[in-house]
Design a protein around this motif. Structure first.
Motif, short mmCIF file in Angstrom:
data_model
loop_
_atom_site.label_atom_id
_atom_site.label_comp_id
_atom_site.label_asym_id
_atom_site.label_seq_id
_atom_site.Cartn_x
_atom_site.Cartn_y
_atom_site.Cartn_z
N ASN A 66 -0.62 -1.03 21.52
CA ASN A 66 0.12 -1.50 20.35
C ASN A 66 0.33 -0.33 19.39
N PHE A 67 1.60 0.00 19.15
CA PHE A 67 1.97 1.08 18.24
C PHE A 67 2.64 0.47 17.01
N LEU A 68 2.39 1.03 15.85
CA LEU A 68 3.18 0.72 14.66
C LEU A 68 3.94 1.97 14.25
N VAL A 69 5.22 1.81 13.97
CA VAL A 69 6.00 2.89 13.38
C VAL A 69 6.01 2.67 11.88
N GLU A 70 5.29 3.51 11.15
CA GLU A 70 5.10 3.43 9.70
C GLU A 70 4.19 2.24 9.35
N SER A 71 3.91 2.10 8.05
CA SER A 71 2.91 1.10 7.65
C SER A 71 3.37 0.18 6.53
N GLY A 72 4.60 0.32 6.04
CA GLY A 72 5.08 -0.56 4.99
C GLY A 72 4.56 -0.20 3.61
N MET A 73 4.85 -1.08 2.66
CA MET A 73 4.50 -0.84 1.25
C MET A 73 3.06 -1.20 0.92
N GLY A 74 2.38 -1.88 1.85
CA GLY A 74 1.02 -2.29 1.54
C GLY A 74 1.00 -3.34 0.44
N ASN A 75 -0.19 -3.54 -0.12
CA ASN A 75 -0.37 -4.54 -1.18
C ASN A 75 -1.26 -3.97 -2.28
N GLY A 76 -0.82 -4.13 -3.51
CA GLY A 76 -1.62 -3.71 -4.64
C GLY A 76 -1.64 -2.21 -4.88
N LYS A 77 -0.73 -1.47 -4.26
CA LYS A 77 -0.73 -0.02 -4.43
C LYS A 77 0.09 0.42 -5.65
N LEU A 78 1.06 -0.39 -6.06
CA LEU A 78 1.96 -0.01 -7.14
C LEU A 78 1.65 -0.80 -8.40
N ASN A 79 1.74 -0.11 -9.55
CA ASN A 79 1.61 -0.82 -10.82
C ASN A 79 2.96 -1.43 -11.19
N GLU A 80 2.99 -2.17 -12.26
CA GLU A 80 4.21 -2.88 -12.63
C GLU A 80 5.37 -1.94 -12.94
N LYS A 81 5.07 -0.80 -13.55
CA LYS A 81 6.13 0.17 -13.85
C LYS A 81 6.72 0.73 -12.55
N GLN A 82 5.86 1.05 -11.61
CA GLN A 82 6.35 1.57 -10.33
C GLN A 82 7.17 0.52 -9.58
N LYS A 83 6.71 -0.71 -9.60
CA LYS A 83 7.47 -1.78 -8.94
C LYS A 83 8.86 -1.90 -9.56
N ARG A 84 8.94 -1.80 -10.86
CA ARG A 84 10.23 -1.90 -11.54
C ARG A 84 11.11 -0.69 -11.21
N ASN A 85 10.54 0.51 -11.28
CA ASN A 85 11.33 1.73 -11.03
C ASN A 85 11.83 1.81 -9.60
N PHE A 86 11.02 1.35 -8.66
CA PHE A 86 11.38 1.44 -7.23
C PHE A 86 11.97 0.15 -6.70
N GLY A 87 12.17 -0.82 -7.57
CA GLY A 87 12.80 -2.07 -7.16
C GLY A 87 12.03 -2.81 -6.08
N VAL A 88 10.70 -2.81 -6.20
CA VAL A 88 9.87 -3.49 -5.20
C VAL A 88 9.76 -4.97 -5.58
N LEU A 89 10.59 -5.77 -4.95
CA LEU A 89 10.62 -7.20 -5.25
C LEU A 89 9.66 -7.99 -4.37
#
Length: 279
Positions: A62-85
């Motif tokens: 089983n291979f994964l290509v990349e790992s995604g955004m994860g959970n709890g890594k970004l603060n609210e400002k980062q979520k807003r700036n990067f458009g992480v919905l």
């Protein structure tokens, strides 16, 4: 979960979250009237960019290509700036496939910018630990070196939170790494250590160009991102691997594309086949 099944290899896209980044930055010097015909843009001049890992099953691994955004890594400002919905649903989606994080054998990191690497680690009682404890994490030596010692430009995307806790799992390569039908090939361009994937299963070929062709709309070799550290290297690499893939009637697969999971191009650059992302 969209799939692409070859004779001996199966690919499946999993939900790793989403970002919405500035369209101008994503298309560099290309004028908006041109790129906006090919890719949807919102009122804030942002385009939707998935961060969806690809599960590859081949050779009993089983291979994964990349790992995604994860959970709890970004603060609210980062979520807003990067458009992480939305953040990652990777682990629940693996569970639907009767897979646990411990079942992942390899994680193929084309590069380690935060939108690819946030899913590698998690906080456990104040300590960063690996999400996939049994996996070998494969990336180029150049990428791994810069990840841990970023320069004045790259320090905004190479975060210590995404490498501390996985050091013992990382295996690096210089020019090329391979396992069974899968090859990782160092290209540079988007980052100095950026790599692509080529999968060859009998007479079927897949080319995953990662962030030197992040969406189908970046097919023109000259359409490169302002985020690219070495844009001319991106142009030459994209030109080379597009020619290679088209000559083999290859599928081109995507991590970021919000419209297509995979496409085929003819020699004139026209899309001839697609696997659409289900919304």
């Amino acid at each position: 979960m969209e799939k692409l099944e070859l004779r001996n290899v199966k690919l499946q896209w999993l939900n790793g979250g989403v970002t919405h980044l500035d369209g101008g930055a994503m298309f560099g010097v290309v004028p908006k009237p041109l790129w906006s015909r090919k890719y949807a843009v919102n009122d804030n001049n942002q385009i939707e960019l998935r961060t969806d890992p690809i599960l590859i099953q081949a050779e009993g691994k089983n291979f994964l290509v990349e790992s995604g955004m994860g959970n709890g890594k970004l603060n609210e400002k980062q979520k807003r700036n990067f458009g992480v919905l939305e953040e990652s649903s990777l682990l629940p989606e693996l569970e639907k496939l009767d897979l646990k994080p411990e079942d992942i054998d390899f994680i193929l990191m084309t590069h380690m910018h935060f939108d690819h690497a946030c899913g590698l680690t998690k906080d456990s009682e104040g300590e960063l630990v690996s999400v996939f404890p049994n996996a070998k994490i494969i990336t180029s030596q150049i990428e791994w070196d810069e990840m841990r010692n970023p320069n004045i430009r790259s320090k905004s995307t190479y975060w210590k939170e995404n490498w501390q806790g996985i050091e013992q799992q990382v295996e690096t390569f210089e020019k090329e790494w391979s396992f069974g039908p899968i090859r990782m090939i160092h290209t540079g361009g988007h980052s100095d250590g950026h790599s692509i994937l080529v999968i060859e299963d009998e007479d079927i070929t897949i080319v995953h160009m990662a962030d030197i062709m992040p969406t189908h709309a970046h097919q023109n070799p000259l359409w490169v991102m302002a985020y690219d550290d070495y844009p001319m290297t991106s142009i030459f690499a994209k030109e080379k691997w597009l020619e290679f893939g088209i000559s083999k009637d290859a599928w081109f697969t995507f991590y970021h594309d919000a419209v297509y999971r995979a496409v085929k191009f003819d020699e004139g650059g026209k899309i001839t086949q697609t696997i659409e992302r289900k919304k």
